[in-house]
Design a protein around this motif. Structure first.
Motif, PDB file in Angstrom:
ATOM      1  N   GLU A 130       0.841  -1.200   0.038  1.00 42.62           N
ATOM      2  CA  GLU A 130       0.063  -0.047   0.082  1.00 42.62           C
ATOM      3  C   GLU A 130       0.737   1.128  -0.029  1.00 42.62           C
ATOM      4  O   GLU A 130       0.518   2.070  -0.742  1.00 42.62           O
ATOM      5  CB  GLU A 130      -0.722  -0.110   1.496  1.00 42.62           C
ATOM      6  CG  GLU A 130      -2.154   1.076   1.162  1.00 42.62           C
ATOM      7  CD  GLU A 130      -3.084   0.716   2.220  1.00 42.62           C
ATOM      8  OE1 GLU A 130      -4.312   0.930   1.832  1.00 42.62           O
ATOM      9  OE2 GLU A 130      -2.932   0.539   3.315  1.00 42.62           O
ATOM     10  N   ALA A 131       1.999   1.309   0.784  1.00 43.94           N
ATOM     11  CA  ALA A 131       2.572   2.712   0.885  1.00 43.94           C
ATOM     12  C   ALA A 131       3.375   3.018  -0.619  1.00 43.94           C
ATOM     13  O   ALA A 131       3.218   4.015  -1.105  1.00 43.94           O
ATOM     14  CB  ALA A 131       3.912   2.321   1.918  1.00 43.94           C
ATOM     15  N   ALA A 132       3.904   1.889  -1.067  1.00 45.30           N
ATOM     16  CA  ALA A 132       4.650   2.371  -2.395  1.00 45.30           C
ATOM     17  C   ALA A 132       3.483   2.375  -3.561  1.00 45.30           C
ATOM     18  O   ALA A 132       3.606   3.537  -4.252  1.00 45.30           O
ATOM     19  CB  ALA A 132       5.445   1.023  -2.993  1.00 45.30           C
ATOM     20  N   ARG A 133       2.499   1.991  -3.462  1.00 37.58           N
ATOM     21  CA  ARG A 133       1.317   2.220  -4.528  1.00 37.58           C
ATOM     22  C   ARG A 133       0.522   3.623  -4.327  1.00 37.58           C
ATOM     23  O   ARG A 133       0.695   4.283  -5.280  1.00 37.58           O
ATOM     24  CB  ARG A 133       0.349   1.025  -4.291  1.00 37.58           C
ATOM     25  CG  ARG A 133      -0.930   1.019  -5.248  1.00 37.58           C
ATOM     26  CD  ARG A 133      -1.839   0.024  -4.905  1.00 37.58           C
ATOM     27  NE  ARG A 133      -3.199  -0.074  -5.735  1.00 37.58           N
ATOM     28  CZ  ARG A 133      -4.225   0.483  -5.163  1.00 37.58           C
ATOM     29  NH1 ARG A 133      -4.171   1.055  -3.953  1.00 37.58           N
ATOM     30  NH2 ARG A 133      -5.310   0.322  -6.102  1.00 37.58           N
ATOM     31  N   THR A 134       0.505   3.748  -3.009  1.00 34.96           N
ATOM     32  CA  THR A 134      -0.073   5.261  -2.767  1.00 34.96           C
ATOM     33  C   THR A 134       0.919   6.364  -3.250  1.00 34.96           C
ATOM     34  O   THR A 134       0.355   7.338  -3.910  1.00 34.96           O
ATOM     35  CB  THR A 134      -0.263   5.398  -1.059  1.00 34.96           C
ATOM     36  OG1 THR A 134      -1.466   4.504  -0.844  1.00 34.96           O
ATOM     37  CG2 THR A 134      -0.937   6.706  -0.843  1.00 34.96           C
ATOM     38  N   GLN A 135       2.073   6.005  -2.924  1.00 36.36           N
ATOM     39  CA  GLN A 135       3.051   7.174  -3.385  1.00 36.36           C
ATOM     40  C   GLN A 135       3.125   7.231  -4.643  1.00 36.36           C
ATOM     41  O   GLN A 135       3.310   8.360  -5.149  1.00 36.36           O
ATOM     42  CB  GLN A 135       4.529   6.871  -2.508  1.00 36.36           C
ATOM     43  CG  GLN A 135       4.514   7.023  -0.976  1.00 36.36           C
ATOM     44  CD  GLN A 135       5.975   6.428  -0.830  1.00 36.36           C
ATOM     45  OE1 GLN A 135       6.873   6.187  -1.337  1.00 36.36           O
ATOM     46  NE2 GLN A 135       6.207   7.049   0.567  1.00 36.36           N
ATOM     47  N   ALA A 136       3.285   6.148  -5.454  1.00 39.71           N
ATOM     48  CA  ALA A 136       3.258   6.206  -6.999  1.00 39.71           C
ATOM     49  C   ALA A 136       2.151   6.810  -7.500  1.00 39.71           C
ATOM     50  O   ALA A 136       2.226   7.631  -8.627  1.00 39.71           O
ATOM     51  CB  ALA A 136       3.425   4.948  -7.388  1.00 39.71           C
ATOM     52  N   LEU A 137       0.873   6.614  -6.985  1.00 39.89           N
ATOM     53  CA  LEU A 137      -0.339   6.933  -7.577  1.00 39.89           C
ATOM     54  C   LEU A 137      -0.427   8.372  -7.336  1.00 39.89           C
ATOM     55  O   LEU A 137      -0.785   9.204  -8.084  1.00 39.89           O
ATOM     56  CB  LEU A 137      -1.507   6.335  -6.818  1.00 39.89           C
ATOM     57  CG  LEU A 137      -1.795   4.911  -7.309  1.00 39.89           C
ATOM     58  CD1 LEU A 137      -2.874   4.285  -6.626  1.00 39.89           C
ATOM     59  CD2 LEU A 137      -2.042   4.922  -8.756  1.00 39.89           C
ATOM     60  N   ALA A 138       0.201   8.910  -6.259  1.00 38.63           N
ATOM     61  CA  ALA A 138       0.413  10.647  -6.155  1.00 38.63           C
ATOM     62  C   ALA A 138       0.934  11.257  -7.325  1.00 38.63           C
ATOM     63  O   ALA A 138       0.503  12.388  -7.308  1.00 38.63           O
ATOM     64  CB  ALA A 138       0.808  10.653  -4.646  1.00 38.63           C
TER      65      ALA A 138
END
Length: 256
Positions: free
Chosen positions: A218-226
């Motif tokens: 979730e952390a990596a995905r959230t940062q990338a999507l931002a």
């Protein structure tokens, strides 16, 4: 209605079908709204314990946003409206297991749905591709979501090759995007069987397991999507230039 929902009370399995076969199950604004409503309803319906998501017909699972959809954009370069951002189950805070059953083409915005499913079952004739770069658009959300499910090199090739290549169901199975291959006739049977098995288990541990699996990335995905909206704003061609590419390209492709 462009979305059909069937529910088996005995098994606790709901089947959600994108029902726009004449448009290759592309998502217009009405369908996007129906998806959001459906996921939110499932959140509060304890009788629904597992979901199968598929598309009507055998030509396409989903081909992303309907090109005829009118999506007004704000004037600010810091804002972007994307109706597909909220069509997936996780975007609507639904942590019940969703199994995608892919029958035919899955491309572009279809990855918003595949990217928020627990696993994918595909018919042997299914294909996967991302047309964005071909038509002058940045593949941001789609590439990020698929990077959570496939080796980076495979995502890079699919994202960058555009419409020149389609990933076969067999190749998608080999790279981990697809967990099971079936005949076209057996697709819904296989996906529903898996959903019924999961739905037969206690709901709380199942949903907790789903949440734990998504927490792992979730952390990596959230940062990338931002970063995605900024990359799209910087890299997309103007709508006029995109339209020229849509009308000027041929339809040839290879399948690998």
């Amino acid at each position: 209605m462009s979305l059909r929902t069937a529910f088996d009370k005995e098994t606790g399995v709901a089947v959600v079908t994108l029902d726009r076969p004449a448009r290759h199950n592309a998502i217009d604004l009405e369908t996007a709204g129906q998806l959001r409503t459906t996921w939110r309803e499932f959140r509060s319906d304890d009788s629904v314990r597992a979901i199968v998501l598929t598309g009507a017909g055998d030509k396409a699972f989903c081909t992303g946003i309907d090109r005829d959809a009118d999506v007004p954009q704000p004037g600010s370069p810091y804002s972007m409206d994307d109706p597909l951002l909220s069509v997936g189950p996780k975007a609507n805070d639904l942590w019940k297991p969703v199994i995608a059953a892919v029958n035919g083409m899955a491309c572009g915005g279809a990855f918003y749905l595949l990217g928020e499913s627990e696993f994918v079952v595909a018919a042997e004739h299914a294909t996967f591709f991302d047309p964005h770069t071909t038509y002058g658009m940045v593949s941001a959300y789609e590439a990020i979501l698929m990077a959570q499910r496939m080796p980076l090199g495979e995502v890079a090739r699919m994202s960058l090759m555009g419409t020149a290549e389609r990933v076969s169901a067999r190749r998608a199975y080999e790279t981990g995007l697809v967990s099971e291959l079936t005949s076209s006739e057996g697709l819904l049977v296989a996906a529903t069987h898996a959903a019924e098995v999961i739905a037969s288990y206690p709901a709380e541990p199942v949903q907790g397991t789903v949440r734990a699996l998504w927490a792992a990335k979730e952390a990596a995905r959230t940062q990338a999507l931002a970063q995605a909206p900024h990359l799209i704003a910087l890299g997309n061609l103007s709508p006029e230039r995109q339209a020229g590419l849509f009308t000027g390209r041929g339809s040839g492709f290879r399948t690998r």
